[in-house]
Scaffold this active site. Structure first.
Site, PDB file in Angstrom:
ATOM      1  N   ASN A   8      63.287   3.483  73.832  1.00  0.00           N
ATOM      2  CA  ASN A   8      63.987   3.847  71.975  1.00  0.00           C
ATOM      3  C   ASN A   8      63.354   1.957  71.763  1.00  0.00           C
ATOM      4  O   ASN A   8      63.933   1.307  71.449  1.00  0.00           O
ATOM      5  CB  ASN A   8      64.331   4.127  71.458  1.00  0.00           C
ATOM      6  CG  ASN A   8      64.680   4.208  69.500  1.00  0.00           C
ATOM      7  OD1 ASN A   8      63.268   3.930  69.413  1.00  0.00           O
ATOM      8  ND2 ASN A   8      65.448   4.404  68.927  1.00  0.00           N
ATOM      9  N   ARG A  87      60.978   7.538  72.918  1.00  0.00           N
ATOM     10  CA  ARG A  87      60.969   8.437  71.467  1.00  0.00           C
ATOM     11  C   ARG A  87      59.320   7.467  70.610  1.00  0.00           C
ATOM     12  O   ARG A  87      59.286   6.459  70.495  1.00  0.00           O
ATOM     13  CB  ARG A  87      61.775   7.943  71.035  1.00  0.00           C
ATOM     14  CG  ARG A  87      62.288   8.462  69.337  1.00  0.00           C
ATOM     15  CD  ARG A  87      63.525   7.304  68.729  1.00  0.00           C
ATOM     16  NE  ARG A  87      63.614   8.174  67.156  1.00  0.00           N
ATOM     17  CZ  ARG A  87      63.265   7.131  66.295  1.00  0.00           C
ATOM     18  NH1 ARG A  87      63.803   5.600  66.128  1.00  0.00           N
ATOM     19  NH2 ARG A  87      63.910   7.668  64.651  1.00  0.00           N
ATOM     20  N   HIS A 175      63.889  12.675  62.561  1.00  0.00           N
ATOM     21  CA  HIS A 175      65.775  12.938  62.926  1.00  0.00           C
ATOM     22  C   HIS A 175      65.444  14.253  63.797  1.00  0.00           C
ATOM     23  O   HIS A 175      66.196  15.278  63.676  1.00  0.00           O
ATOM     24  CB  HIS A 175      66.688  13.041  62.331  1.00  0.00           C
ATOM     25  CG  HIS A 175      67.263  12.047  61.558  1.00  0.00           C
ATOM     26  ND1 HIS A 175      67.516  11.673  60.269  1.00  0.00           N
ATOM     27  CD2 HIS A 175      67.250  10.542  62.115  1.00  0.00           C
ATOM     28  CE1 HIS A 175      68.065  10.508  59.551  1.00  0.00           C
ATOM     29  NE2 HIS A 175      67.531  10.177  61.247  1.00  0.00           N
ATOM     30  N   ARG A 235      68.097   2.661  52.131  1.00  0.00           N
ATOM     31  CA  ARG A 235      67.247   4.009  51.411  1.00  0.00           C
ATOM     32  C   ARG A 235      67.479   4.874  49.715  1.00  0.00           C
ATOM     33  O   ARG A 235      68.941   5.556  50.253  1.00  0.00           O
ATOM     34  CB  ARG A 235      66.391   5.138  52.537  1.00  0.00           C
ATOM     35  CG  ARG A 235      65.729   4.175  53.741  1.00  0.00           C
ATOM     36  CD  ARG A 235      65.566   4.860  54.627  1.00  0.00           C
ATOM     37  NE  ARG A 235      64.788   4.639  55.739  1.00  0.00           N
ATOM     38  CZ  ARG A 235      65.634   5.384  57.027  1.00  0.00           C
ATOM     39  NH1 ARG A 235      65.435   6.226  57.439  1.00  0.00           N
ATOM     40  NH2 ARG A 235      65.082   4.651  58.400  1.00  0.00           N
ATOM     41  N   GLU A 377      70.362  12.067  70.720  1.00  0.00           N
ATOM     42  CA  GLU A 377      69.069  12.075  71.135  1.00  0.00           C
ATOM     43  C   GLU A 377      68.803  11.516  72.262  1.00  0.00           C
ATOM     44  O   GLU A 377      67.368  12.629  72.797  1.00  0.00           O
ATOM     45  CB  GLU A 377      68.605  11.640  69.733  1.00  0.00           C
ATOM     46  CG  GLU A 377      68.851  12.026  68.764  1.00  0.00           C
ATOM     47  CD  GLU A 377      68.601  10.761  67.546  1.00  0.00           C
ATOM     48  OE1 GLU A 377      67.434  10.998  66.782  1.00  0.00           O
ATOM     49  OE2 GLU A 377      69.518   9.949  66.797  1.00  0.00           O
TER      50      GLU A 377
END
Length: 395
Positions: A8, A87, A175, A235, A377
């Site tokens: 990743n 990823r 996600h 965010r 993940e």
């Protein structure tokens, strides 16, 4: 099954994990601050002489991604791996993982305008591992792919159609690997793998909800970018689209500053003026900090409202799933969210809800089920890599 290396890659960082099928542990690491004098790597390695795992931390000078990967690979050199899964944040309309070749690399480049902070960084990791391991199959696993089953009523914005048809402006969702993993796991634990209707809340520094029916995403809270939707760590989530114009006209902010504020200085951090970490905010609120309490209240309300909205996509609601750092560890937040959804007939088992970071059912066996499922993940990326690159039947 095969051992898989998962990569990743960010703009100045690399996370990696070696998923070992014959062992009950993983080797992993995080390289940070790459390209700066503070570059470093830390993680869990394997000491072959003493036959045990051990933590490590190494300063890297001003190492770039390729140099950091070379250091990382030495830390896992005792084990053979059979493929590499990457990823990749944005896959556009691609519906599944892809074996990486020149065309796939070009496709990722072509949609980098949709994720300018992420896809170019993901490509750096792909380039580095392709040079280090040119003979290994490598796979791109996209955050967006799971959500490409959303119907048009869920993924289209109410904008002129040519913006969608010619420029790809639509809701994509993110996600995806997390939502896919936890919804499959919860339905399996409930006795019917990939069956039924589930509302998933992935809650970390980034947050999103998802409606999953029979193993397919029907709606999600994130959109064209990961900024849409819930209040997150830094965010803003949803704001009035005219806010950009207001800030430009009245405060003189340019687009770059507005984007920086909405992505890096808003959310829990902006509301509290204290922290983006929910643990810090809960402690502060318990000590009487009103701004911290307001940040928590806004977070919970917007989350509950989104979960209720996600239920509209489902023919029926079988249960809720909480995952991510907040979702897995904060019984306090889970309880507040459930209390904000009184018309769903939800009921908590207080003892189970107090459990942290454990796969557990937390309802009292009346009404829809409520599960806490730690996300994996990396494991999901590894399984998609096994399936696409090696033909292994893992789903």
């Amino acid at each position: 099954m095969s051992n898989i290396l998962v990569i990743n890659c960010g703009s100045s960082s690399i996370k990696y994990a070696l998923i070992l099928q014959d062992y009950d542990y993983r080797l992993y690491g995080l390289a940070e601050n790459l390209g700066t004098p503070n570059a470093r790597i830390s993680g869990l390695t394997y000491n072959a002489q003493e036959n045990r795992q051990e933590k490590f931390e190494v300063e890297l000078g001003q190492a770039d991604h390729a140099q950091a990967l070379e250091v990382a690979m030495k830390r896992i050199s005792h084990f053979k791996f059979d493929a590499i899964g990457h990823r990749v944040v944005h896959g556009g309309t691609m519906t599944q993982a892809q074996v990486i070749n020149d065309q796939v690399i070009q496709d990722i480049k072509n949609i980098s305008n949709l994720a300018p902070l992420h896809n170019p960084a993901n490509l750096i990791g792909i380039d580095a591992t392709m040079k280090l391991y040119p003979d290994l199959p490598q796979v791109a696993v996209f955050d967006t792919a799971f959500h490409q089953t959303m119907p048009k009523k869920a993924h289209l914005y109410a904008l002129p159609r040519d913006l969608y048809q010619e420029h790809g402006i639509r809701r994509y969702g993110f996600h995806g690997t997390s939502h896919a993993y936890v919804s499959e796991r919860a339905s399996t634990l409930a006795g019917q793998k990939n069956q039924g209707g589930w509302v998933v809340a992935h809650l970390g520094n980034g947050c999103s909800t998802c409606a999953v029916w029979n193993g397919k995403s029907l709606d999600t809270s994130m959109g064209l970018t990961p900024l849409e939707g819930l209040v997150m760590g830094t965010r803003s989530g949803d704001v009035d689209p005219s806010l950009h114009l207001f800030l430009n006209i009245n405060l003189g902010w340019d687009i770059a500053k507005i984007d920086q504020v909405l992505n890096k200085q808003s959310g829990l951090l902006g509301l509290s003026n204290l922290s983006n970490d929910m643990r810090t905010l809960v402690e502060a609120a318990e000590s009487g900090n009103e701004d911290a309490q307001i940040a928590i209240d806004v977070f919970v309300y917007r989350l509950a409202k989104s979960m209720a909205a996600m239920s509209c996509a489902l023919p029926k609601l079988d249960g809720l799933i909480f995952t991510g750092g907040i979702g897995e560890n904060s019984g306090f937040i889970r309880e507040k969210v459930i209390r904000s959804l009184p018309h769903f007939g939800l009921s908590l088992n207080a003892e189970n809800n107090a459990t942290r970071a454990k796969e557990i059912r937390i309802d009292d066996d009346t009404g829809p089920q409520i599960w806490v499922i730690p996300t994996d993940e990396e494991g999901r990326i590894a399984n998609e890599t096994r399936q696409i690159a090696l033909g292994e039947n893992v789903f």
